[in-house]
Design a protein around this motif. Structure first.
Motif, PDB file in Angstrom:
ATOM      1  N   SER A 139      11.170  18.055  35.859  1.00 26.58           N
ATOM      2  CA  SER A 139      12.216  17.341  35.114  1.00 26.58           C
ATOM      3  C   SER A 139      11.641  16.128  34.396  1.00 26.58           C
ATOM      4  O   SER A 139      11.970  15.872  33.229  1.00 26.58           O
ATOM      5  CB  SER A 139      13.332  16.895  36.061  1.00 26.58           C
ATOM      6  N   ARG A 140      10.782  15.388  35.057  1.00 26.45           N
ATOM      7  CA  ARG A 140      10.162  14.200  34.447  1.00 26.45           C
ATOM      8  C   ARG A 140       9.289  14.608  33.267  1.00 26.45           C
ATOM      9  O   ARG A 140       9.297  13.958  32.211  1.00 26.45           O
ATOM     10  CB  ARG A 140       9.329  13.460  35.498  1.00 26.45           C
ATOM     11  N   LEU A 141       8.527  15.676  33.437  1.00 24.45           N
ATOM     12  CA  LEU A 141       7.649  16.141  32.368  1.00 24.45           C
ATOM     13  C   LEU A 141       8.462  16.553  31.144  1.00 24.45           C
ATOM     14  O   LEU A 141       8.075  16.257  30.011  1.00 24.45           O
ATOM     15  CB  LEU A 141       6.778  17.298  32.859  1.00 24.45           C
ATOM     16  N   LYS A 142       9.588  17.207  31.366  1.00 22.69           N
ATOM     17  CA  LYS A 142      10.451  17.607  30.246  1.00 22.69           C
ATOM     18  C   LYS A 142      10.918  16.379  29.456  1.00 22.69           C
ATOM     19  O   LYS A 142      10.920  16.387  28.223  1.00 22.69           O
ATOM     20  CB  LYS A 142      11.648  18.410  30.757  1.00 22.69           C
ATOM     21  N   ILE A 143      11.291  15.325  30.153  1.00 20.14           N
ATOM     22  CA  ILE A 143      11.722  14.090  29.489  1.00 20.14           C
ATOM     23  C   ILE A 143      10.577  13.495  28.679  1.00 20.14           C
ATOM     24  O   ILE A 143      10.755  13.103  27.515  1.00 20.14           O
ATOM     25  CB  ILE A 143      12.245  13.076  30.533  1.00 20.14           C
ATOM     26  N   GLU A 144       9.398  13.446  29.280  1.00 20.75           N
ATOM     27  CA  GLU A 144       8.252  12.842  28.592  1.00 20.75           C
ATOM     28  C   GLU A 144       7.810  13.684  27.383  1.00 20.75           C
ATOM     29  O   GLU A 144       7.393  13.132  26.362  1.00 20.75           O
ATOM     30  CB  GLU A 144       7.085  12.631  29.559  1.00 20.75           C
ATOM     31  N   VAL A 145       7.916  14.987  27.484  1.00 25.55           N
ATOM     32  CA  VAL A 145       7.572  15.847  26.349  1.00 25.55           C
ATOM     33  C   VAL A 145       8.563  15.635  25.204  1.00 25.55           C
ATOM     34  O   VAL A 145       8.167  15.583  24.035  1.00 25.55           O
ATOM     35  CB  VAL A 145       7.479  17.329  26.770  1.00 25.55           C
ATOM     36  N   THR A 146       9.822  15.486  25.519  1.00 28.38           N
ATOM     37  CA  THR A 146      10.812  15.202  24.474  1.00 28.38           C
ATOM     38  C   THR A 146      10.477  13.894  23.768  1.00 28.38           C
ATOM     39  O   THR A 146      10.546  13.797  22.539  1.00 28.38           O
ATOM     40  CB  THR A 146      12.234  15.156  25.070  1.00 28.38           C
ATOM     41  N   ARG A 147      10.092  12.890  24.529  1.00 23.05           N
ATOM     42  CA  ARG A 147       9.691  11.609  23.930  1.00 23.05           C
ATOM     43  C   ARG A 147       8.456  11.779  23.056  1.00 23.05           C
ATOM     44  O   ARG A 147       8.358  11.182  21.983  1.00 23.05           O
ATOM     45  CB  ARG A 147       9.443  10.574  25.018  1.00 23.05           C
ATOM     46  N   LEU A 148       7.510  12.571  23.522  1.00 26.09           N
ATOM     47  CA  LEU A 148       6.307  12.842  22.735  1.00 26.09           C
ATOM     48  C   LEU A 148       6.677  13.531  21.426  1.00 26.09           C
ATOM     49  O   LEU A 148       6.198  13.145  20.354  1.00 26.09           O
ATOM     50  CB  LEU A 148       5.338  13.714  23.540  1.00 26.09           C
ATOM     51  N   GLN A 149       7.525  14.527  21.497  1.00 34.58           N
ATOM     52  CA  GLN A 149       7.945  15.240  20.289  1.00 34.58           C
ATOM     53  C   GLN A 149       8.662  14.302  19.311  1.00 34.58           C
ATOM     54  O   GLN A 149       8.448  14.394  18.111  1.00 34.58           O
ATOM     55  CB  GLN A 149       8.823  16.427  20.658  1.00 34.58           C
ATOM     56  N   ASP A 150       9.474  13.415  19.845  1.00 40.36           N
ATOM     57  CA  ASP A 150      10.146  12.430  18.979  1.00 40.36           C
ATOM     58  C   ASP A 150       9.135  11.515  18.293  1.00 40.36           C
ATOM     59  O   ASP A 150       9.311  11.153  17.127  1.00 40.36           O
ATOM     60  CB  ASP A 150      11.146  11.596  19.787  1.00 40.36           C
ATOM     61  N   ALA A 151       8.094  11.146  19.020  1.00 43.22           N
ATOM     62  CA  ALA A 151       7.071  10.274  18.455  1.00 43.22           C
ATOM     63  C   ALA A 151       6.201  11.011  17.430  1.00 43.22           C
ATOM     64  O   ALA A 151       5.732  10.406  16.460  1.00 43.22           O
ATOM     65  CB  ALA A 151       6.192   9.698  19.569  1.00 43.22           C
ATOM     66  N   LEU A 152       6.002  12.300  17.620  1.00 43.55           N
ATOM     67  CA  LEU A 152       5.180  13.091  16.696  1.00 43.55           C
ATOM     68  C   LEU A 152       5.938  13.469  15.426  1.00 43.55           C
ATOM     69  O   LEU A 152       5.323  13.653  14.365  1.00 43.55           O
ATOM     70  CB  LEU A 152       4.695  14.378  17.369  1.00 43.55           C
ATOM     71  N   ALA A 153       7.251  13.592  15.508  1.00 43.49           N
ATOM     72  CA  ALA A 153       8.063  14.096  14.402  1.00 43.49           C
ATOM     73  C   ALA A 153       7.809  13.386  13.071  1.00 43.49           C
ATOM     74  O   ALA A 153       7.739  14.055  12.027  1.00 43.49           O
ATOM     75  CB  ALA A 153       9.542  14.059  14.756  1.00 43.49           C
ATOM     76  N   PRO A 154       7.658  12.063  13.011  1.00 43.15           N
ATOM     77  CA  PRO A 154       7.419  11.419  11.718  1.00 43.15           C
ATOM     78  C   PRO A 154       6.086  11.793  11.069  1.00 43.15           C
ATOM     79  O   PRO A 154       5.889  11.541   9.885  1.00 43.15           O
ATOM     80  CB  PRO A 154       7.436   9.917  12.062  1.00 43.15           C
TER      81      PRO A 154
END
Length: 108
Positions: free
Chosen positions: A91-106
């Motif tokens: 569950s924690r990894l899923k949250i951190e991956v979502t944050r990573l994807q948000d940071a990569l999106a731009p």
């Protein structure tokens, strides 16, 4: 959250390659998280270890410390097969991956 310059260095300063790398990591992270979730649910510890290791290495390209650390801990715990520890780590990894994807999106 991430170090874009670390990714840029790996790409030799090529912005198009950086965009491709960011997009690829973001897309592959979805696939890896799904596989991590599935293998955790099916208690396939060897596959879980492998997918966590792959995600850890991919996230390290951008020095995404939170993803790297969460994946590292999941990788370690998969060897013990302790579901009480593994499930919250997934569950924690899923949250951190979502944050990573948000940071990569731009970047793409």
């Amino acid at each position: 959250m991430i170090d874009v310059d670390a990714g840029r260095t790996i790409c030799g300063g090529d912005e198009e390659r950086l965009q491709l790398l960011a997009r690829t990591l973001s897309e592959e992270a979805d696939d890896l998280i799904a596989k991590i979730q599935d293998t955790a649910e099916s208690r396939d510890w060897n596959a879980l270890h492998r997918y966590a290791h792959t995600l850890k290495g991919s996230a390290a390209v951008f020095d995404a410390a939170a993803v790297v650390e969460a994946a590292r801990r999941l990788e370690e715990q998969s060897e013990a097969g302790d579901t009480e520890v593994i499930d919250p780590l997934v569950s924690r990894l899923k949250i951190e991956v979502t944050r990573l994807q948000d940071a990569l999106a731009p970047l793409f």
